[in-house]
Design a protein around this motif. Structure first.
Motif, PDB file in Angstrom:
ATOM      1  N   CYS A  40       0.854  -1.196   0.000  1.00  0.00           N
ATOM      2  CA  CYS A  40       0.000   0.000   0.000  1.00  0.00           C
ATOM      3  C   CYS A  40       0.888   1.244   0.000  1.00  0.00           C
ATOM      4  CB  CYS A  40      -0.911   0.008   1.220  1.00  0.00           C
ATOM      5  SG  CYS A  40      -0.055   0.213   2.802  1.00  0.00           S
ATOM      6  N   ASP A  41       0.234   2.408   0.005  1.00  0.00           N
ATOM      7  CA  ASP A  41       0.974   3.662   0.104  1.00  0.00           C
ATOM      8  C   ASP A  41       1.967   3.601   1.256  1.00  0.00           C
ATOM      9  OD1 ASP A  41      -0.575   4.795  -1.937  1.00  0.00           O
ATOM     10  OD2 ASP A  41      -1.985   5.712  -0.529  1.00  0.00           O
ATOM     11  N   ASP A  42       3.073   4.298   1.108  1.00  0.00           N
ATOM     12  CA  ASP A  42       4.105   4.346   2.147  1.00  0.00           C
ATOM     13  C   ASP A  42       3.712   5.398   3.182  1.00  0.00           C
ATOM     14  OD1 ASP A  42       6.390   4.257   3.669  1.00  0.00           O
ATOM     15  OD2 ASP A  42       7.761   4.518   1.983  1.00  0.00           O
ATOM     16  N   ILE A  43       3.290   4.923   4.365  1.00  0.00           N
ATOM     17  CA  ILE A  43       2.829   5.802   5.438  1.00  0.00           C
ATOM     18  C   ILE A  43       3.825   5.726   6.598  1.00  0.00           C
ATOM     19  CG2 ILE A  43       0.932   6.360   7.007  1.00  0.00           C
ATOM     20  CD1 ILE A  43       0.097   6.401   4.023  1.00  0.00           C
ATOM     21  N   PRO A  44       4.394   6.848   7.019  1.00  0.00           N
ATOM     22  CA  PRO A  44       5.322   6.801   8.157  1.00  0.00           C
ATOM     23  C   PRO A  44       4.564   6.608   9.476  1.00  0.00           C
ATOM     24  CG  PRO A  44       5.042   9.064   7.438  1.00  0.00           C
ATOM     25  CD  PRO A  44       4.282   8.204   6.463  1.00  0.00           C
ATOM     26  N   ASN A  45       5.218   5.990  10.435  1.00  0.00           N
ATOM     27  CA  ASN A  45       4.606   5.750  11.748  1.00  0.00           C
ATOM     28  C   ASN A  45       4.146   7.041  12.419  1.00  0.00           C
ATOM     29  OD1 ASN A  45       5.090   3.057  11.428  1.00  0.00           O
ATOM     30  ND2 ASN A  45       6.737   2.937  12.930  1.00  0.00           N
ATOM     31  N   GLU A  46       4.792   8.138  12.095  1.00  0.00           N
ATOM     32  CA  GLU A  46       4.447   9.416  12.721  1.00  0.00           C
ATOM     33  C   GLU A  46       3.105   9.977  12.235  1.00  0.00           C
ATOM     34  OE1 GLU A  46       8.615   8.529  13.091  1.00  0.00           O
ATOM     35  OE2 GLU A  46       7.414   8.673  11.278  1.00  0.00           O
ATOM     36  N   GLU A  49      -2.821   8.357  11.315  1.00  0.00           N
ATOM     37  CA  GLU A  49      -4.167   8.664  10.811  1.00  0.00           C
ATOM     38  C   GLU A  49      -4.287   8.375   9.319  1.00  0.00           C
ATOM     39  OE1 GLU A  49      -1.635  12.297  10.377  1.00  0.00           O
ATOM     40  OE2 GLU A  49      -1.960  10.888  12.007  1.00  0.00           O
ATOM     41  N   ARG A  50      -3.181   8.412   8.589  1.00  0.00           N
ATOM     42  CA  ARG A  50      -3.189   8.116   7.152  1.00  0.00           C
ATOM     43  C   ARG A  50      -3.256   6.616   6.866  1.00  0.00           C
ATOM     44  NH1 ARG A  50       1.917  10.440   4.781  1.00  0.00           N
ATOM     45  NH2 ARG A  50       1.063   9.519   2.896  1.00  0.00           N
ATOM     46  N   MET A  51      -2.954   5.785   7.871  1.00  0.00           N
ATOM     47  CA  MET A  51      -2.979   4.332   7.668  1.00  0.00           C
ATOM     48  C   MET A  51      -4.375   3.844   7.325  1.00  0.00           C
ATOM     49  SD  MET A  51      -0.441   3.095  10.728  1.00  0.00           S
ATOM     50  CE  MET A  51       1.265   3.648  10.802  1.00  0.00           C
ATOM     51  N   VAL A  52      -5.384   4.529   7.797  1.00  0.00           N
ATOM     52  CA  VAL A  52      -6.784   4.153   7.555  1.00  0.00           C
ATOM     53  C   VAL A  52      -7.145   4.295   6.082  1.00  0.00           C
ATOM     54  CG1 VAL A  52      -9.184   4.715   8.122  1.00  0.00           C
ATOM     55  CG2 VAL A  52      -7.425   4.864   9.877  1.00  0.00           C
ATOM     56  N   THR A  53      -6.572   5.269   5.409  1.00  0.00           N
ATOM     57  CA  THR A  53      -6.956   5.565   4.022  1.00  0.00           C
ATOM     58  C   THR A  53      -5.876   5.178   3.012  1.00  0.00           C
ATOM     59  OG1 THR A  53      -6.103   7.826   4.246  1.00  0.00           O
ATOM     60  CG2 THR A  53      -8.455   7.467   4.746  1.00  0.00           C
ATOM     61  N   ALA A  54      -4.861   4.439   3.431  1.00  0.00           N
ATOM     62  CA  ALA A  54      -3.786   4.042   2.510  1.00  0.00           C
ATOM     63  C   ALA A  54      -4.371   3.272   1.330  1.00  0.00           C
ATOM     64  CB  ALA A  54      -2.759   3.187   3.234  1.00  0.00           C
ATOM     65  N   ALA A  55      -3.927   3.617   0.129  1.00  0.00           N
ATOM     66  CA  ALA A  55      -4.389   2.924  -1.077  1.00  0.00           C
ATOM     67  C   ALA A  55      -3.675   1.582  -1.195  1.00  0.00           C
ATOM     68  CB  ALA A  55      -4.122   3.775  -2.307  1.00  0.00           C
ATOM     69  N   VAL A  56      -4.471   0.528  -1.391  1.00  0.00           N
ATOM     70  CA  VAL A  56      -3.928  -0.818  -1.558  1.00  0.00           C
ATOM     71  C   VAL A  56      -3.325  -0.949  -2.960  1.00  0.00           C
ATOM     72  CG1 VAL A  56      -6.097  -1.840  -2.383  1.00  0.00           C
ATOM     73  CG2 VAL A  56      -4.427  -3.257  -1.223  1.00  0.00           C
ATOM     74  N   GLU A  89      -4.693  -4.286  11.339  1.00  0.00           N
ATOM     75  CA  GLU A  89      -5.516  -5.482  11.151  1.00  0.00           C
ATOM     76  C   GLU A  89      -6.859  -5.133  10.524  1.00  0.00           C
ATOM     77  OE1 GLU A  89      -5.539  -7.133  15.132  1.00  0.00           O
ATOM     78  OE2 GLU A  89      -3.790  -8.396  14.678  1.00  0.00           O
ATOM     79  N   THR A  90      -7.459  -4.018  10.959  1.00  0.00           N
ATOM     80  CA  THR A  90      -8.734  -3.580  10.375  1.00  0.00           C
ATOM     81  C   THR A  90      -8.562  -3.256   8.901  1.00  0.00           C
ATOM     82  OG1 THR A  90      -9.487  -2.736  12.513  1.00  0.00           O
ATOM     83  CG2 THR A  90     -10.568  -1.847  10.539  1.00  0.00           C
ATOM     84  N   TRP A  91      -7.497  -2.540   8.560  1.00  0.00           N
ATOM     85  CA  TRP A  91      -7.235  -2.167   7.161  1.00  0.00           C
ATOM     86  C   TRP A  91      -7.029  -3.418   6.303  1.00  0.00           C
ATOM     87  CZ3 TRP A  91      -3.458  -2.879   3.545  1.00  0.00           C
ATOM     88  CH2 TRP A  91      -3.497  -2.053   2.424  1.00  0.00           C
ATOM     89  N   LEU A  92      -6.238  -4.371   6.796  1.00  0.00           N
ATOM     90  CA  LEU A  92      -5.985  -5.607   6.045  1.00  0.00           C
ATOM     91  C   LEU A  92      -7.290  -6.371   5.810  1.00  0.00           C
ATOM     92  CD1 LEU A  92      -2.726  -6.758   7.851  1.00  0.00           C
ATOM     93  CD2 LEU A  92      -2.895  -6.102   5.423  1.00  0.00           C
TER      94      LEU A  92
END
Length: 150
Positions: A40-46, A49-56, A89-92
């Motif tokens: 998916c999109d490269d989202i930094p740990n910092e 909030e962007r992890m929810v909308t990362a493009a697969v 886990e929710t995103w996956l």
């Protein structure tokens, strides 16, 4: 395949009457797959909030689910922290990834050099998931006098 199915498939090994770490059957692989920038999109740990909308990455979803269905073991090995586990886990699940587990807290920064007593193969993701192909490469090995063996 559930965790208990993985355990049932492990083949016990002995050497000189001593048990060694078990191995998987011929043809079954343990895939350790990064998440950010790989599936998916490269989202930094910092910026969790962007992890929810990362493009697969659709080809990653198709390929990983195919490997899972073929009986391979799929684990995500991510630099995301335990604090990110639930959202990950929710995103996956929402995107339909099939997998066996997730290892959190991989060291950040790349340039990994994995040393193990089992055969380890690494594939660098460069923008597209496809079937794997054979390619001759140069690698670093320990000078044990057995350079022609795997």
């Amino acid at each position: 395949m559930k965790q208990e199915d993985i355990e049932k498939n492990l083949q016990q090994i002995t050497e000189n009457g001593e048990h060694l770490s078990p191995i998987l059957p011929e043809g079954i692989k343990n895939y350790l797959i990064d998440i950010d920038g790989t599936i998916c999109d490269d989202i930094p740990n910092e910026e969790p909030e962007r992890m929810v909308t990362a493009a697969v990455y659709p080809d990653a979803l198709v390929t990983l689910n195919k490997w899972y269905d073929e009986g391979h073991i799929i684990f995500f090995f991510t630099s995301r922290t335990e604090a990110h586990r639930e959202i990950t886990e929710t995103w996956l699940k929402e995107h339909g990834f099939k997998y066996h587990g997730m290892l959190m807290g991989k060291p950040r920064g790349g340039n990994y050099h994995w040393i193990d007593n089992h055969l380890v193969k690494a594939t660098r993701y460069r923008g597209k998931f496809t079937d794997l192909i054979e390619k001759a490469v140069t690698i670093q090995v320990f000078d044990d006098g057995k350079h022609d063996e795997l």
